[in-house]
Motif scaffolding. Structure first.
Motif, PDB file in Angstrom:
ATOM      1  N   VAL A 141      -6.770  12.224   4.147  1.00  0.00           N
ATOM      2  CA  VAL A 141      -6.626  11.900   5.720  1.00  0.00           C
ATOM      3  C   VAL A 141      -7.156  13.590   6.646  1.00  0.00           C
ATOM      4  CG1 VAL A 141      -4.633  11.204   6.822  1.00  0.00           C
ATOM      5  CG2 VAL A 141      -5.110   9.662   5.140  1.00  0.00           C
ATOM      6  N   ALA A 142      -5.860  14.447   5.557  1.00  0.00           N
ATOM      7  CA  ALA A 142      -5.365  15.615   6.534  1.00  0.00           C
ATOM      8  C   ALA A 142      -7.452  16.080   6.114  1.00  0.00           C
ATOM      9  CB  ALA A 142      -4.933  16.590   5.583  1.00  0.00           C
ATOM     10  N   GLY A 150       7.329   6.176   4.413  1.00  0.00           N
ATOM     11  CA  GLY A 150       8.177   6.209   5.104  1.00  0.00           C
ATOM     12  C   GLY A 150       7.974   4.996   7.126  1.00  0.00           C
ATOM     13  N   ILE A 151       7.404   5.851   7.088  1.00  0.00           N
ATOM     14  CA  ILE A 151       6.914   4.972   8.519  1.00  0.00           C
ATOM     15  C   ILE A 151       5.676   4.284   7.977  1.00  0.00           C
ATOM     16  CG2 ILE A 151       5.166   5.958  10.304  1.00  0.00           C
ATOM     17  CD1 ILE A 151       5.906   8.381   9.518  1.00  0.00           C
ATOM     18  N   LEU A 152       4.537   4.358   7.182  1.00  0.00           N
ATOM     19  CA  LEU A 152       3.764   2.591   7.109  1.00  0.00           C
ATOM     20  C   LEU A 152       5.163   1.397   6.693  1.00  0.00           C
ATOM     21  CD1 LEU A 152       0.648   5.174   5.656  1.00  0.00           C
ATOM     22  CD2 LEU A 152       0.810   3.394   7.970  1.00  0.00           C
ATOM     23  N   TRP A 211       7.755   0.956   7.216  1.00  0.00           N
ATOM     24  CA  TRP A 211       8.435   0.444   8.486  1.00  0.00           C
ATOM     25  C   TRP A 211       7.685  -0.591   9.039  1.00  0.00           C
ATOM     26  CZ3 TRP A 211       7.338   2.375  13.392  1.00  0.00           C
ATOM     27  CH2 TRP A 211       8.728   1.963  14.424  1.00  0.00           C
ATOM     28  N   ILE A 212       6.376   0.146   9.815  1.00  0.00           N
ATOM     29  CA  ILE A 212       4.944  -0.343   9.703  1.00  0.00           C
ATOM     30  C   ILE A 212       4.379  -1.592   9.309  1.00  0.00           C
ATOM     31  CG2 ILE A 212       2.483   0.020  10.529  1.00  0.00           C
ATOM     32  CD1 ILE A 212       2.920   2.981  11.528  1.00  0.00           C
ATOM     33  N   ASP A 213       4.798  -1.935   8.553  1.00  0.00           N
ATOM     34  CA  ASP A 213       4.673  -3.049   7.283  1.00  0.00           C
ATOM     35  C   ASP A 213       5.079  -4.721   7.711  1.00  0.00           C
ATOM     36  OD1 ASP A 213       2.478  -2.371   6.057  1.00  0.00           O
ATOM     37  OD2 ASP A 213       3.890  -1.745   4.177  1.00  0.00           O
ATOM     38  N   LEU A 259       4.468  15.247   2.933  1.00  0.00           N
ATOM     39  CA  LEU A 259       4.198  14.685   3.661  1.00  0.00           C
ATOM     40  C   LEU A 259       3.666  12.528   3.576  1.00  0.00           C
ATOM     41  CD1 LEU A 259       1.107  17.234   5.630  1.00  0.00           C
ATOM     42  CD2 LEU A 259       2.604  15.527   6.769  1.00  0.00           C
ATOM     43  N   ARG A 296       2.801  21.727   1.014  1.00  0.00           N
ATOM     44  CA  ARG A 296       3.663  19.890   1.353  1.00  0.00           C
ATOM     45  C   ARG A 296       2.098  18.343   1.397  1.00  0.00           C
ATOM     46  NH1 ARG A 296       0.906  21.683   7.174  1.00  0.00           N
ATOM     47  NH2 ARG A 296       2.431  19.394   7.324  1.00  0.00           N
ATOM     48  N   VAL A 350       0.813   5.760   0.012  1.00  0.00           N
ATOM     49  CA  VAL A 350       0.700   6.395  -0.106  1.00  0.00           C
ATOM     50  C   VAL A 350       0.708   8.399  -1.213  1.00  0.00           C
ATOM     51  CG1 VAL A 350      -0.626   8.395   1.079  1.00  0.00           C
ATOM     52  CG2 VAL A 350       0.450   6.133   2.479  1.00  0.00           C
ATOM     53  N   MET A 399       0.782  -1.517  -0.243  1.00  0.00           N
ATOM     54  CA  MET A 399      -0.131  -0.191  -0.486  1.00  0.00           C
ATOM     55  C   MET A 399       0.414   1.685   0.045  1.00  0.00           C
ATOM     56  SD  MET A 399      -3.113  -1.189   2.835  1.00  0.00           S
ATOM     57  CE  MET A 399      -2.341  -1.983   3.849  1.00  0.00           C
ATOM     58  N   LEU A 432       4.503  10.034   5.446  1.00  0.00           N
ATOM     59  CA  LEU A 432       3.597   8.775   5.875  1.00  0.00           C
ATOM     60  C   LEU A 432       4.260   7.134   5.166  1.00  0.00           C
ATOM     61  CD1 LEU A 432       0.297  10.567   5.945  1.00  0.00           C
ATOM     62  CD2 LEU A 432       1.881  10.611   7.403  1.00  0.00           C
TER      63      LEU A 432
END
Lengths: 95, 492
Positions: free
Chosen positions: A11-12, A33-35, A37-39, A27, A23, A3, A1, A31
């Protein structure tokens, strides 16, 4: 997935945070990058595992259904950005 | 007279009891110290010297009448996340503007009921979201510690309770309240050579604490010694009907546990906490801690917590999801800052865009995303199941051991700006602490040594649910063995 800029815009809006178009790209990158890593959570076998709802097993306490507080109009309004005659003053919500 | 601000909380309470000095003298010492240091350290975002001296006078009167409470006359700092009646409370966020509570948090009320004196409100990352104190609306806090060898780089005291940790380390209070959602008490304590403990989830009431992630947030103290942290935590904890997750349990006498021998205790060493690329100083300190406990008669047991590596990613689903829900209340209508837009929705959106800082906005958007339609099962539900796995890991090892010993942080205090451009690098600060939040367990960080640059490092002891006593016992043993007395050289 992954973003997209459009996802960030959505989402905003759901978060009720105004985001300038300039922006969105940044953003989306953050997001992703973080998602991404969460995967790694997809590696965990959660078959048959109950989702955690409480860390200490306990029964939700109940209280008597009685009024215990009140008559605090001034305290409740004390930090209002705008107030008038015992009421909050807010922007027009119905056209 | 000797500098009273250098005393420990236990030492100061002893001096007050013996009438060696008054609370007014003690409090005046801190008021003067704060006035001199705060322009540089920036630990306090609200100073309340008049209120402090009034409270000190009232304390002296109580003591003269033989009515002193457990903390009577002791000057403390309060993290800006606790609602304090009549004193501005903003969680260091612009969106709370000049919010001045009309009620008191249960934790702070417990402190005042025992006679404690309030010096002011302490700096923190905005809404406790951060590990360096740089997301605060009131600017960075300077760590009183600096690297040896003339490197004057401004170091972070950690976060989110950076103001609390810096104030304790710089002798600007006897002890401080803090709060811990993923490591926000223990990481700043480790970065500043102080002691911090997060109790079992539900020990302390969350009533009147500005909410971040409700299933993880827990109050606790930062203090100069393990004994001081036990004294503070005993008073902070209580059963509170105003918080439905507050546990109906008695608060034990933890102060007595600090000096109990650890002979025969079984201490687990979780192999998954040995990370690739861990600095030698951290690795060495951990081994030193193992040896100290072994020397005092503890049995060391190698254990495994196989789901450790998934704790941080699970946290970055659960915490932002709960934050996105909790922070929905900031809409500029009933309190806080309002920025007028063309219509109601625009007013919400403009108020929140102006009021929240970049990191808070980022986390709210992640939280909203993982809870949004179609993603809930893939993210939030899966994270809560992973959390069950993590808790089960702990339950399994606690069949075999009484407590766990780990490093508190993966590194020493870093300089401002070093991690700021990379949110993920910043998140890794909590790698050793976040598991205790996800599983609701008590955990203490104790200063145990200095690294090659002369900066403090901490060890962490994780206990079973409701067994803070083990944390205090093992923490006390580490403190005695380490003999950690180093203080930052005063440069401010």
């Amino acid at each position: 997935m992954s973003v997209t800029k459009e996802d960030v815009r959505k989402v905003a809006r759901l978060s009720r945070i105004a985001v300038e178009d300039g922006r969105l790209e940044t953003l989306a990158g953050e997001l992703n990058g973080i998602l991404g890593w969460i995967d790694q959570l997809n590696e965990v076998d959660v078959e048959g595992v109950e989702p955690m709802t409480s860390v200490v097993e306990t029964v939700m306490p109940m209280r008597a259904d009685v009024v215990t507080d009140g008559d605090k109009v001034d305290e409740i309004l004390a930090n209002a950005p705008k107030r008038d005659d015992g009421f909050f003053v807010v922007p027009k919500a119905v056209e | 007279m000797t500098d009273l601000t250098k005393l420990t909380l236990a030492g100061a309470l002893d001096g007050l009891e013996k009438k060696e000095f008054s609370s007014r003298e003690l409090t005046q010492g801190f008021v003067d110290a704060i006035a001199a240091a705060n322009p540089v350290i920036n630990a306090y975002v609200v100073e309340t010297p008049e209120k402090a001296l009034d409270m000190a006078d009232a304390s002296d009167a109580r003591r003269a009448n033989g009515e002193a409470g457990k903390l009577d006359g002791a000057p403390l700092g309060i993290k800006d996340l606790y609602c304090t009646k009549g004193v501005r409370t903003t969680a260091c966020s612009n969106i709370l503007d000049e919010f001045t509570p009309t009620y008191e948090s249960t934790v702070t009320q417990n402190l005042w009921d025992q006679g404690a004196v309030m010096l002011g409100k302490l700096n923190m990352d905005e809404f406790a979201m951060g590990s360096s104190n740089e997301t605060s609306r009131f600017g960075e806090v300077a760590n009183p510690w600096r690297r040896a060898g003339g490197d004057n780089a401004k170091l972070t005291p950690g976060g989110s309770s950076g103001g609390s940790a810096a104030a304790v380390a710089a002798d600007l209070c006897l002890g401080a309240t803090a709060s811990d959602t993923g490591g926000s008490i223990r990481q700043p304590a480790a970065f500043t050579g102080t002691v911090g403990i997060k109790p079992t989830y539900g020990r302390a009431s969350r009533y009147g604490m500005v909410a971040f992630a409700s299933s993880l947030d827990q109050a606790g103290p930062i203090a100069k010694t393990v004994e001081d942290s036990a004294i503070l935590l005993e008073t902070m904890c209580s059963h509170d009907p105003k918080d439905t997750t507050s546990l109906p349990v008695e608060t034990p006498d933890w102060r007595a546990d600090v000096t109990k021998p650890i002979k025969g205790m079984r201490i687990g060493i979780p192999k998954e906490y040995r990370m690739d690329g861990m600095p030698d100083a951290i690795e060495g300190l951990w081994q030193q801690g193992i040896d100290w406990l072994k020397d005092q008669g503890a049995e060391i047991v190698d254990v495994s917590l196989p789901h450790t590596k998934y704790a941080l990613p699970a946290y970055y689903i659960v915490a932002p999801a709960e934050a996105s829900s909790n922070l929905a209340r900031y809409d500029g209508m009933r309190y806080g800052a309002r920025v007028a837009g063309d219509n109601l929705n625009a007013t919400y959106e403009e108020s929140r865009a102006a009021g929240f800082g970049a990191e808070v906005q980022r986390r709210l958007m992640i939280g909203t995303y993982v809870l949004s339609s179609g993603y809930y099962d893939a993210y939030y539900l899966r994270a809560q199941k992973v959390r069950t796995r993590i808790l089960q890991d702990f339950r399994d090892v606690f069949e075999k051991v009484d407590a766990l010993l780990t490093p508190a942080t993966p590194c020493a205090a870093f300089a401002y700006g070093e991690n700021a451009d990379d949110p993920l690098a910043m998140y890794l600060n909590d790698i050793f602490t976040v598991t205790a939040n996800l599983a609701g367990l008590p955990a203490i960080a104790v200063p145990a040594g200095l690294d090659g640059q002369g900066l403090p490092l901490g060890l962490q002891v994780i206990g079973k649910a409701l067994d803070e006593a083990a944390c205090f016992r093992v923490g006390g043993a580490l403190e005695r063995a380490a003999g950690f007395v180093a203080k930052p050289e005063k440069w401010w």
